[in-house]
Scaffold this motif. Sequence first.
Motif, mmCIF file in Angstrom:
data_model
loop_
_atom_site.group_PDB
_atom_site.id
_atom_site.type_symbol
_atom_site.label_atom_id
_atom_site.label_comp_id
_atom_site.label_asym_id
_atom_site.label_seq_id
_atom_site.Cartn_x
_atom_site.Cartn_y
_atom_site.Cartn_z
ATOM 1 N N ALA A 21 0.840 -1.333 0.029
ATOM 2 C CA ALA A 21 0.100 -0.077 0.135
ATOM 3 C C ALA A 21 0.797 1.228 -0.129
ATOM 4 C CB ALA A 21 -0.799 -0.004 1.170
ATOM 5 N N LEU A 22 0.348 2.294 -0.696
ATOM 6 C CA LEU A 22 1.133 3.748 -0.665
ATOM 7 C C LEU A 22 1.473 4.003 0.845
ATOM 8 C CD1 LEU A 22 2.313 6.130 -2.311
ATOM 9 C CD2 LEU A 22 0.111 7.178 -2.081
ATOM 10 N N GLU A 23 0.404 3.919 1.600
ATOM 11 C CA GLU A 23 0.725 4.330 3.148
ATOM 12 C C GLU A 23 2.021 3.492 3.482
ATOM 13 O OE1 GLU A 23 -2.514 3.081 5.809
ATOM 14 O OE2 GLU A 23 -2.494 5.272 6.545
ATOM 15 N N GLY A 55 -5.395 8.769 -1.379
ATOM 16 C CA GLY A 55 -4.670 7.751 -2.068
ATOM 17 C C GLY A 55 -3.827 6.932 -1.130
ATOM 18 N N SER A 57 -4.880 4.255 0.656
ATOM 19 C CA SER A 57 -5.021 2.861 0.422
ATOM 20 C C SER A 57 -4.666 2.446 -1.119
ATOM 21 C CB SER A 57 -6.616 2.643 0.601
ATOM 22 O OG SER A 57 -7.442 3.497 -0.332
ATOM 23 N N LEU A 58 -4.114 3.042 -1.876
ATOM 24 C CA LEU A 58 -4.003 2.577 -3.138
ATOM 25 C C LEU A 58 -2.778 1.508 -3.089
ATOM 26 C CD1 LEU A 58 -4.294 5.761 -5.238
ATOM 27 C CD2 LEU A 58 -5.645 3.838 -5.315
ATOM 28 N N LYS A 59 -2.798 0.795 -3.723
ATOM 29 C CA LYS A 59 -1.366 -0.216 -3.938
ATOM 30 C C LYS A 59 -0.492 -0.169 -5.014
ATOM 31 C CE LYS A 59 -0.619 -5.040 -2.833
ATOM 32 N NZ LYS A 59 -1.286 -6.422 -2.624
ATOM 33 N N SER A 64 6.852 -2.768 -11.301
ATOM 34 C CA SER A 64 6.968 -1.126 -11.089
ATOM 35 C C SER A 64 8.372 -1.094 -11.680
ATOM 36 C CB SER A 64 7.034 -0.523 -9.714
ATOM 37 O OG SER A 64 7.885 -1.462 -8.848
ATOM 38 N N THR A 81 5.041 7.917 -6.008
ATOM 39 C CA THR A 81 3.837 8.806 -6.318
ATOM 40 C C THR A 81 3.157 8.679 -7.893
ATOM 41 O OG1 THR A 81 4.904 10.898 -6.535
ATOM 42 C CG2 THR A 81 3.737 10.501 -4.501
ATOM 43 N N VAL A 84 1.321 5.324 -8.783
ATOM 44 C CA VAL A 84 -0.385 5.203 -8.465
ATOM 45 C C VAL A 84 -1.196 6.408 -8.854
ATOM 46 C CG1 VAL A 84 0.119 3.780 -6.435
ATOM 47 C CG2 VAL A 84 0.284 6.214 -6.240
ATOM 48 N N LEU A 86 -0.366 9.736 -8.442
ATOM 49 C CA LEU A 86 -0.583 10.721 -7.713
ATOM 50 C C LEU A 86 0.457 11.921 -7.908
ATOM 51 C CD1 LEU A 86 -1.621 9.076 -4.485
ATOM 52 C CD2 LEU A 86 -2.943 10.135 -6.088
ATOM 53 N N GLU A 99 -4.201 14.140 -4.944
ATOM 54 C CA GLU A 99 -4.490 13.904 -6.338
ATOM 55 C C GLU A 99 -3.665 14.592 -7.164
ATOM 56 O OE1 GLU A 99 -6.515 11.443 -7.005
ATOM 57 O OE2 GLU A 99 -7.626 11.015 -5.433
#
Length: 308
Positions: A21-23, A55, A57-59, A64, A81, A84, A86, A99
Amino acid sequence: MSLEEKLNTIIIPDYPTSEVALEEAVEVLRMKSREFDTTSAGSGIKGVNIVIVAGGSLKLPAASGLSMRGVPLAEALRHITGLVGLKYTVERHAVAIREQNDQRVPVYQKTTSLQNHMEKRILPTVQFQDASLEEALEYLRVNRGCYDMGDKIPPPLNYVLHLREGVKRPPISIDLKDIPLDEALRYCAEISNVRLRYDPFAVVATDAETESASLPATSSAQPILPLMDLNGATLEESLHFIRVKSRELNPDRSELSIVVKPGAPRASITLCLSQIPLSTALCYIAEVSGNKLSYDVRSYVLSPVGLK
Protein backbone atom coordinates in the motif's frame (compact mmCIF):
# COMPACT_ATOMS: atom_id res chain seq x y z
CA MET A 1 18.12 24.07 5.54
CA SER A 2 14.90 24.36 3.55
CA LEU A 3 12.57 21.42 3.06
CA GLU A 4 13.33 21.43 -0.65
CA GLU A 5 17.06 21.15 0.09
CA LYS A 6 16.44 18.33 2.54
CA LEU A 7 14.51 16.38 -0.10
CA ASN A 8 17.46 16.57 -2.45
CA THR A 9 20.12 15.90 0.22
CA ILE A 10 18.74 12.97 2.23
CA ILE A 11 19.71 9.74 0.45
CA ILE A 12 17.38 6.77 0.79
CA PRO A 13 19.30 3.48 0.44
CA ASP A 14 16.25 1.38 -0.50
CA TYR A 15 12.45 1.44 -0.29
CA PRO A 16 9.49 -0.70 -1.41
CA THR A 17 8.43 -0.19 -5.02
CA SER A 18 5.78 -2.87 -5.61
CA GLU A 19 2.86 -4.78 -4.09
CA VAL A 20 2.49 -2.69 -0.93
CA ALA A 21 0.00 0.00 0.00
CA LEU A 22 1.14 3.54 -0.67
CA GLU A 23 0.68 4.25 3.04
CA GLU A 24 3.20 1.52 3.90
CA ALA A 25 5.72 2.74 1.30
CA VAL A 26 5.44 6.30 2.60
CA GLU A 27 5.95 5.15 6.18
CA VAL A 28 9.23 3.54 5.09
CA LEU A 29 10.34 6.79 3.44
CA ARG A 30 9.30 8.80 6.49
CA MET A 31 11.30 6.63 8.89
CA LYS A 32 14.34 6.45 6.63
CA SER A 33 14.29 10.21 6.11
CA ARG A 34 14.77 10.55 9.87
CA GLU A 35 17.37 7.80 10.03
CA PHE A 36 19.52 9.09 7.20
CA ASP A 37 19.10 12.83 7.71
CA THR A 38 22.59 14.24 8.13
CA THR A 39 21.45 17.83 7.57
CA SER A 40 19.88 18.47 11.00
CA ALA A 41 22.74 17.89 13.42
CA GLY A 42 22.02 19.68 16.67
CA SER A 43 18.65 21.10 15.59
CA GLY A 44 16.57 18.24 16.98
CA ILE A 45 14.35 18.25 13.89
CA LYS A 46 15.30 15.25 11.80
CA GLY A 47 13.75 13.89 8.65
CA VAL A 48 10.80 15.13 6.64
CA ASN A 49 7.11 15.22 7.46
CA ILE A 50 5.09 13.44 4.77
CA VAL A 51 1.29 13.67 4.73
CA ILE A 52 -0.95 11.51 2.54
CA VAL A 53 -3.90 13.78 1.80
CA ALA A 54 -5.37 11.30 -0.70
CA GLY A 55 -4.68 7.79 -1.99
CA GLY A 56 -3.22 6.12 1.08
CA SER A 57 -5.10 2.88 0.40
CA LEU A 58 -3.81 2.63 -3.19
CA LYS A 59 -1.42 -0.24 -3.82
CA LEU A 60 1.81 -0.03 -5.74
CA PRO A 61 1.63 -2.21 -8.86
CA ALA A 62 3.20 -5.67 -8.96
CA ALA A 63 5.54 -4.69 -11.79
CA SER A 64 6.99 -1.27 -11.11
CA GLY A 65 10.12 -1.23 -13.23
CA LEU A 66 13.70 -1.07 -12.06
CA SER A 67 14.50 -1.20 -8.37
CA MET A 68 15.97 2.12 -7.26
CA ARG A 69 18.59 2.33 -4.52
CA GLY A 70 20.63 5.15 -3.05
CA VAL A 71 18.46 7.97 -4.43
CA PRO A 72 17.50 11.37 -2.99
CA LEU A 73 14.24 11.41 -1.05
CA ALA A 74 12.73 13.72 -3.69
CA GLU A 75 13.34 11.08 -6.39
CA ALA A 76 11.93 8.29 -4.23
CA LEU A 77 8.75 10.31 -3.60
CA ARG A 78 8.44 11.13 -7.30
CA HIS A 79 8.83 7.44 -8.10
CA ILE A 80 6.22 5.97 -5.76
CA THR A 81 3.62 8.72 -6.29
CA GLY A 82 4.00 8.35 -10.04
CA LEU A 83 3.36 4.61 -9.77
CA VAL A 84 -0.16 5.28 -8.41
CA GLY A 85 -0.97 8.40 -10.44
CA LEU A 86 -0.58 10.92 -7.64
CA LYS A 87 1.72 13.91 -7.07
CA TYR A 88 3.56 15.45 -4.15
CA THR A 89 3.82 19.10 -3.24
CA VAL A 90 6.49 20.70 -1.06
CA GLU A 91 4.88 22.91 1.56
CA ARG A 92 6.24 24.90 4.49
CA HIS A 93 6.32 22.13 7.10
CA ALA A 94 5.62 18.92 5.18
CA VAL A 95 5.44 17.16 1.85
CA ALA A 96 1.81 16.49 0.89
CA ILE A 97 0.78 13.63 -1.40
CA ARG A 98 -2.29 14.65 -3.38
CA GLU A 99 -4.52 13.82 -6.33
CA GLN A 100 -3.14 15.11 -9.61
CA ASN A 101 -6.00 17.60 -9.96
CA ASP A 102 -5.77 18.89 -6.38
CA GLN A 103 -5.04 22.59 -6.81
CA ARG A 104 -5.26 23.62 -3.15
CA VAL A 105 -2.47 25.96 -2.14
CA PRO A 106 -1.70 26.59 1.53
CA VAL A 107 -2.50 30.11 2.71
CA TYR A 108 0.06 31.19 5.27
CA GLN A 109 -1.23 34.73 5.77
CA LYS A 110 -3.01 34.92 9.13
CA THR A 111 -6.19 36.97 9.33
CA THR A 112 -7.19 36.52 12.99
CA SER A 113 -5.32 36.62 16.28
CA LEU A 114 -6.45 33.03 16.88
CA GLN A 115 -4.55 31.92 13.78
CA ASN A 116 -1.46 33.81 14.91
CA HIS A 117 -1.56 32.04 18.27
CA MET A 118 -2.11 28.65 16.59
CA GLU A 119 0.90 29.18 14.33
CA LYS A 120 3.07 29.82 17.39
CA ARG A 121 1.97 26.65 19.17
CA ILE A 122 4.34 23.88 18.05
CA LEU A 123 3.29 20.26 18.57
CA PRO A 124 6.29 17.94 19.04
CA THR A 125 4.29 14.94 17.77
CA VAL A 126 0.93 14.50 16.06
CA GLN A 127 0.16 10.89 15.29
CA PHE A 128 -3.17 9.36 14.25
CA GLN A 129 -4.04 6.02 12.70
CA ASP A 130 -7.50 5.80 11.10
CA ALA A 131 -8.88 8.52 13.40
CA SER A 132 -12.18 10.25 12.78
CA LEU A 133 -12.25 14.01 12.27
CA GLU A 134 -13.91 14.41 15.67
CA GLU A 135 -11.16 12.35 17.37
CA ALA A 136 -8.40 14.30 15.63
CA LEU A 137 -9.87 17.69 16.51
CA GLU A 138 -10.40 16.71 20.14
CA TYR A 139 -6.77 15.62 20.39
CA LEU A 140 -5.60 18.91 18.92
CA ARG A 141 -7.91 20.82 21.26
CA VAL A 142 -6.34 19.38 24.41
CA ASN A 143 -2.73 19.15 23.16
CA ARG A 144 -1.00 22.26 24.48
CA GLY A 145 2.30 21.73 22.66
CA CYS A 146 5.08 24.31 23.01
CA TYR A 147 4.20 27.99 22.86
CA ASP A 148 6.96 30.29 21.63
CA MET A 149 5.75 33.53 23.23
CA GLY A 150 7.57 33.38 26.55
CA ASP A 151 5.45 32.93 29.63
CA LYS A 152 2.18 33.86 27.95
CA ILE A 153 -0.58 31.27 28.20
CA PRO A 154 -1.94 30.33 24.77
CA PRO A 155 -5.67 30.72 24.19
CA PRO A 156 -7.70 27.51 23.97
CA LEU A 157 -8.43 25.90 20.62
CA ASN A 158 -12.19 26.20 20.26
CA TYR A 159 -13.60 24.32 17.30
CA VAL A 160 -17.12 23.98 15.95
CA LEU A 161 -18.30 21.16 13.68
CA HIS A 162 -20.90 22.38 11.20
CA LEU A 163 -21.08 19.40 8.85
CA ARG A 164 -23.68 17.61 6.76
CA GLU A 165 -25.00 14.46 8.38
CA GLY A 166 -24.46 11.06 6.77
CA VAL A 167 -21.29 12.02 4.84
CA LYS A 168 -18.65 9.29 4.94
CA ARG A 169 -15.24 10.85 5.48
CA PRO A 170 -11.79 9.31 4.95
CA PRO A 171 -10.04 8.30 8.18
CA ILE A 172 -7.09 10.42 9.24
CA SER A 173 -3.65 8.77 9.41
CA ILE A 174 -0.74 11.16 9.93
CA ASP A 175 2.64 11.16 11.65
CA LEU A 176 4.05 14.67 12.05
CA LYS A 177 6.90 16.10 14.08
CA ASP A 178 7.42 19.70 15.23
CA ILE A 179 4.37 21.01 13.40
CA PRO A 180 2.44 24.23 14.13
CA LEU A 181 -1.07 23.61 15.43
CA ASP A 182 -2.70 25.42 12.51
CA GLU A 183 -0.83 23.25 9.99
CA ALA A 184 -1.79 20.00 11.74
CA LEU A 185 -5.39 21.20 11.76
CA ARG A 186 -5.25 22.08 8.06
CA TYR A 187 -4.04 18.62 7.06
CA CYS A 188 -6.76 16.93 9.13
CA ALA A 189 -9.36 19.09 7.39
CA GLU A 190 -7.97 18.41 3.91
CA ILE A 191 -7.89 14.65 4.45
CA SER A 192 -11.51 14.80 5.67
CA ASN A 193 -12.57 17.04 2.74
CA VAL A 194 -13.83 19.88 4.92
CA ARG A 195 -13.11 23.60 4.93
CA LEU A 196 -11.88 25.63 7.86
CA ARG A 197 -13.34 29.01 8.79
CA TYR A 198 -11.45 31.11 11.30
CA ASP A 199 -13.59 33.26 13.55
CA PRO A 200 -12.15 35.47 16.33
CA PHE A 201 -12.89 32.89 19.05
CA ALA A 202 -13.17 29.53 17.25
CA VAL A 203 -12.33 27.48 14.18
CA VAL A 204 -15.35 26.16 12.29
CA ALA A 205 -15.02 22.93 10.27
CA THR A 206 -17.69 22.99 7.58
CA ASP A 207 -18.70 21.38 4.29
CA ALA A 208 -19.65 24.71 2.74
CA GLU A 209 -18.03 28.05 2.12
CA THR A 210 -19.41 30.17 4.94
CA GLU A 211 -18.73 33.61 6.30
CA SER A 212 -17.56 34.21 9.84
CA ALA A 213 -20.30 34.07 12.39
CA SER A 214 -21.64 37.63 12.66
CA LEU A 215 -22.91 38.67 16.04
CA PRO A 216 -25.94 40.93 16.14
CA ALA A 217 -25.34 44.32 17.72
CA THR A 218 -26.24 44.47 21.39
CA SER A 219 -26.53 47.25 23.92
CA SER A 220 -23.68 46.02 26.15
CA ALA A 221 -20.74 43.65 26.13
CA GLN A 222 -21.48 40.08 27.11
CA PRO A 223 -19.58 38.30 29.91
CA ILE A 224 -17.02 35.60 29.18
CA LEU A 225 -18.22 32.01 29.52
CA PRO A 226 -15.45 29.88 31.13
CA LEU A 227 -16.69 26.60 29.65
CA MET A 228 -19.60 25.26 27.62
CA ASP A 229 -19.60 21.49 27.16
CA LEU A 230 -22.71 20.24 25.34
CA ASN A 231 -22.85 16.65 24.12
CA GLY A 232 -25.89 15.74 22.03
CA ALA A 233 -28.02 18.40 23.70
CA THR A 234 -31.33 19.59 22.30
CA LEU A 235 -31.82 23.21 21.32
CA GLU A 236 -34.00 23.72 24.40
CA GLU A 237 -31.34 22.25 26.71
CA SER A 238 -28.62 24.36 25.10
CA LEU A 239 -30.58 27.59 25.47
CA HIS A 240 -31.46 26.72 29.08
CA PHE A 241 -27.73 26.38 29.75
CA ILE A 242 -27.08 29.84 28.27
CA ARG A 243 -29.87 31.41 30.32
CA VAL A 244 -28.58 29.86 33.56
CA LYS A 245 -25.00 30.94 32.85
CA SER A 246 -26.12 34.47 32.01
CA ARG A 247 -27.67 34.79 35.48
CA GLU A 248 -24.46 33.51 37.05
CA LEU A 249 -22.13 35.76 35.04
CA ASN A 250 -24.04 39.03 34.71
CA PRO A 251 -23.15 41.43 37.55
CA ASP A 252 -26.84 42.30 38.04
CA ARG A 253 -27.88 38.59 37.86
CA SER A 254 -30.11 39.35 34.89
CA GLU A 255 -31.08 36.56 32.50
CA LEU A 256 -30.35 36.72 28.80
CA SER A 257 -33.64 37.02 26.92
CA ILE A 258 -33.82 34.47 24.08
CA VAL A 259 -36.81 33.99 21.76
CA VAL A 260 -37.13 30.96 19.45
CA LYS A 261 -39.40 31.44 16.46
CA PRO A 262 -41.70 28.56 15.40
CA GLY A 263 -40.26 26.02 12.99
CA ALA A 264 -36.81 25.71 14.56
CA PRO A 265 -35.29 22.43 13.30
CA ARG A 266 -34.65 19.60 15.72
CA ALA A 267 -30.94 19.31 16.29
CA SER A 268 -28.39 17.42 18.36
CA ILE A 269 -25.87 20.00 19.56
CA THR A 270 -22.32 19.07 20.55
CA LEU A 271 -20.05 21.99 21.43
CA CYS A 272 -17.07 22.30 23.74
CA LEU A 273 -15.98 25.93 23.97
CA SER A 274 -14.01 27.79 26.61
CA GLN A 275 -13.21 31.41 27.40
CA ILE A 276 -15.75 32.66 24.87
CA PRO A 277 -18.25 35.54 25.07
CA LEU A 278 -21.71 34.37 26.05
CA SER A 279 -23.27 35.90 22.94
CA THR A 280 -20.70 34.14 20.71
CA ALA A 281 -21.55 30.78 22.30
CA LEU A 282 -25.21 31.50 21.57
CA CYS A 283 -24.30 32.33 17.98
CA TYR A 284 -22.67 28.91 17.50
CA ILE A 285 -25.67 27.15 19.07
CA ALA A 286 -27.82 28.89 16.48
CA GLU A 287 -25.48 27.98 13.61
CA VAL A 288 -25.12 24.27 14.31
CA SER A 289 -28.87 23.93 14.97
CA GLY A 290 -29.79 25.41 11.60
CA ASN A 291 -30.95 28.79 12.89
CA LYS A 292 -29.88 32.39 12.41
CA LEU A 293 -29.40 34.79 15.28
CA SER A 294 -30.62 38.38 15.47
CA TYR A 295 -31.23 40.97 18.17
CA ASP A 296 -34.35 43.11 18.54
CA VAL A 297 -33.22 45.58 21.24
CA ARG A 298 -34.54 43.48 24.13
CA SER A 299 -34.00 39.84 23.10
CA TYR A 300 -31.89 37.52 21.04
CA VAL A 301 -34.05 35.87 18.39
CA LEU A 302 -33.40 32.46 16.81
CA SER A 303 -35.26 31.83 13.58
CA PRO A 304 -34.91 28.97 11.09
CA VAL A 305 -32.48 29.61 8.25
CA GLY A 306 -34.48 30.77 5.21
CA LEU A 307 -37.34 32.20 7.27
CA LYS A 308 -38.11 35.78 6.16
